[in-house]
Write an enzyme that holds these catalytic residues in place. Structure first.
Site, PDB file in Angstrom:
ATOM      1  N   TYR A  53       0.908  -1.223   0.058  1.00  5.97           N
ATOM      2  CA  TYR A  53      -0.069   0.111   0.027  1.00  5.97           C
ATOM      3  C   TYR A  53       0.780   1.284   0.082  1.00  5.97           C
ATOM      4  O   TYR A  53       1.963   1.149   0.536  1.00  5.97           O
ATOM      5  CB  TYR A  53      -0.985   0.129   1.366  1.00  5.97           C
ATOM      6  CG  TYR A  53      -1.949  -0.942   1.461  1.00  5.97           C
ATOM      7  CD1 TYR A  53      -2.266  -1.931   0.162  1.00  5.97           C
ATOM      8  CD2 TYR A  53      -2.706  -1.016   2.464  1.00  5.97           C
ATOM      9  CE1 TYR A  53      -3.346  -2.608   0.101  1.00  5.97           C
ATOM     10  CE2 TYR A  53      -3.872  -1.958   2.506  1.00  5.97           C
ATOM     11  CZ  TYR A  53      -3.978  -2.707   1.321  1.00  5.97           C
ATOM     12  OH  TYR A  53      -5.203  -3.479   1.403  1.00  5.97           O
ATOM     13  N   LEU A 236     -18.206  -1.412   0.317  1.00  6.22           N
ATOM     14  CA  LEU A 236     -18.857  -0.765  -0.431  1.00  6.22           C
ATOM     15  C   LEU A 236     -18.755  -0.707  -1.995  1.00  6.22           C
ATOM     16  O   LEU A 236     -19.071   0.614  -2.588  1.00  6.22           O
ATOM     17  CB  LEU A 236     -18.688   0.917   0.279  1.00  6.22           C
ATOM     18  CG  LEU A 236     -19.120   1.204   1.592  1.00  6.22           C
ATOM     19  CD1 LEU A 236     -18.661   2.447   2.259  1.00  6.22           C
ATOM     20  CD2 LEU A 236     -20.698   1.220   1.722  1.00  6.22           C
ATOM     21  N   GLY A 237     -17.938  -1.589  -2.345  1.00  5.72           N
ATOM     22  CA  GLY A 237     -17.819  -1.978  -3.822  1.00  5.72           C
ATOM     23  C   GLY A 237     -17.126  -0.751  -4.401  1.00  5.72           C
ATOM     24  O   GLY A 237     -17.380  -0.086  -5.307  1.00  5.72           O
ATOM     25  N   PHE A 238     -15.838  -0.306  -3.564  1.00  7.83           N
ATOM     26  CA  PHE A 238     -14.967   0.794  -4.164  1.00  7.83           C
ATOM     27  C   PHE A 238     -15.908   2.029  -4.347  1.00  7.83           C
ATOM     28  O   PHE A 238     -15.440   2.839  -5.307  1.00  7.83           O
ATOM     29  CB  PHE A 238     -14.339   0.414  -5.328  1.00  7.83           C
ATOM     30  CG  PHE A 238     -12.945  -0.172  -5.143  1.00  7.83           C
ATOM     31  CD1 PHE A 238     -11.767   0.696  -6.030  1.00  7.83           C
ATOM     32  CD2 PHE A 238     -12.574  -1.015  -4.307  1.00  7.83           C
ATOM     33  CE1 PHE A 238     -10.542   0.248  -5.758  1.00  7.83           C
ATOM     34  CE2 PHE A 238     -11.269  -1.375  -4.066  1.00  7.83           C
ATOM     35  CZ  PHE A 238     -10.437  -0.854  -4.726  1.00  7.83           C
ATOM     36  N   GLY A 239     -16.908   2.243  -3.721  1.00  8.74           N
ATOM     37  CA  GLY A 239     -17.721   3.364  -3.739  1.00  8.74           C
ATOM     38  C   GLY A 239     -19.121   3.272  -4.335  1.00  8.74           C
ATOM     39  O   GLY A 239     -19.802   4.304  -4.415  1.00  8.74           O
ATOM     40  N   GLY A 243     -23.523   5.269  -3.784  1.00 10.54           N
ATOM     41  CA  GLY A 243     -24.627   6.065  -4.810  1.00 10.54           C
ATOM     42  C   GLY A 243     -23.953   7.260  -5.489  1.00 10.54           C
ATOM     43  O   GLY A 243     -24.553   8.094  -6.191  1.00 10.54           O
ATOM     44  N   LYS A 244     -22.794   7.614  -4.969  1.00  6.97           N
ATOM     45  CA  LYS A 244     -21.969   8.688  -5.968  1.00  6.97           C
ATOM     46  C   LYS A 244     -21.821   8.803  -7.187  1.00  6.97           C
ATOM     47  O   LYS A 244     -21.733   9.726  -7.923  1.00  6.97           O
ATOM     48  CB  LYS A 244     -20.940   9.065  -5.175  1.00  6.97           C
ATOM     49  CG  LYS A 244     -19.626   8.199  -5.094  1.00  6.97           C
ATOM     50  CD  LYS A 244     -18.480   8.540  -4.296  1.00  6.97           C
ATOM     51  CE  LYS A 244     -17.388   7.270  -4.091  1.00  6.97           C
ATOM     52  NZ  LYS A 244     -16.152   7.840  -3.191  1.00  6.97           N
TER      53      LYS A 244
END
Length: 353
Positions: A53, A236-239, A243-244
């Protein structure tokens, strides 16, 4: 949050873990330290990182995340004693020759990586040391099928376990885990550990979220019966499940500025960037809103309340995001919402596997 036990390791952690792969790329050091301090103040005692990372992986930022965490620990005497600290040794090179150039993962590789992580983290011991991805060829990171022709394994599992056992015996590692693993891999690590009196894997860190529930296709039974805990990453599935991306997509003038899939082309080429993944996410997000929930609340509550999950790894870029994720703890999903989730999955399955 009541603490949960990781496998048979004796490690007790909060059911929410702070992931850190954004530290050093999307999040600067000062903000990373603020997030770490706030997480500790909110009661989170579990931090996960990795030698490779930050992400996206680049030679220039190799080890940056561990270094940032190490500096925070040095600035906050007493914090280390309150935390369960997890990190990972990278597997064979996946285009990251600056981490490891060989096709295998030798004993020397593992030891050198552990020593490097200890230095960067400024600690004497790693509580949970995980193999980031298998040394074997496996269908992971968006690959769908196992292909024996692509097998180039060079380091037997027994050799990997022997090396990890040496680190445990030396007091440099408390417990070991796997990541991005398959049912075969989990069974073989446990079988060899029991057969030869070696450390037993405590955890498997795999993706688990509404758009990737492949864990429930065999790994859930494997780990339940063997007493191995799931650390769910990318809840959150990479965002996508916040919903964004619903309105503007991941590219173009209406895409959310600064969002991970928008900013990094390499991410758009991976499983989270698939058109099918966004299509499914939009369906789940609409279900959440129709039931008085935010998409983030529904996606996290799904993971927080599943029996399969021991601890959910959340990755954030701000203290505000951290609070939003932590405040979702305690949210339950109605039978109607759960039925709606399963109905969508039956139709769309796991587009971000």
């Amino acid at each position: 949050m009541n603490k949960v036990s990781l496998g048979h390791s004796g490690l007790l952690v909060t059911p929410i873990c702070l992931g850190s792969m954004t530290f050093g790329e999307q999040v600067g050091e000062a903000d990373s330290h603020a997030i770490l301090s706030h997480a500790l103040a909110r009661g989170v005692n579990f931090i996960d990182t990795a030698e490779m990372y930050s992400v996206p992986a680049r030679a220039e930022t190799y080890g940056a995340t561990e270094t940032i965490i190490g500096r925070w620990l040095a600035k906050n005497p007493g914090a280390r004693q309150q935390l369960v600290l997890a990190t990972k040794v990278a597997g064979p090179s996946r285009g990251t020759h600056w981490v490891r150039s060989g096709k295998g993962m030798t004993a020397a590789d593992i030891v050198a990586s552990c020593e490097g992580s200890l230095r960067r983290l400024q600690t004497d011991v790693i509580d949970l040391y995980q193999i980031h991805w298998p040394e074997r060829h496996v269908p992971a990171f968006g690959n769908l099928y196992y292909d024996p022709v692509r097998e180039t394994s060079a380091t037997p599992i027994r050799e990997q376990l022997d090396t990890l056992a040496g680190l445990v015996k030396a007091g440099k590692v408390r417990a070991i885990g796997l990541s991005n693993e398959t049912p075969y891999g989990v069974h073989e690590f446990v079988r060899l550990a029991e057969q030869h009196g070696l450390p037993r894997v405590a955890t498997v860190q795999n993706p688990y979220c509404l758009i990737n529930r492949t864990w429930e296709n065999g790994l859930d039974e494997t780990c339940h019966r063997l007493g191995v805990s799931l650390l769910a990453y990318s809840p959150l599935g990479f965002g996508l499940l916040t919903g964004k991306y619903d309105q503007g997509g991941a590219t173009g003038p209406s895409a959310p500025r600064g969002a991970r899939i928008t900013v990094y082309e390499s991410m758009r080429k991976q499983r989270w960037g698939r058109a099918e993944a966004l299509l499914a996410a939009r369906r789940y997000n609409a279900l959440a809103r129709a039931n008085g929930l935010t998409p983030t609340q529904m996606a996290l509550a799904f993971c927080y309340t599943k029996w399969q999950v021991s601890s959910t790894i959340i990755g954030v870029t701000s203290v505000a995001q951290l609070d939003e994720n932590l405040n979702t703890w305690g949210t339950t999903l109605s039978p109607e919402v759960l039925q709606g989730i399963d109905a969508i999955r039956w139709e769309i399955r796991d587009p971000a596997l």
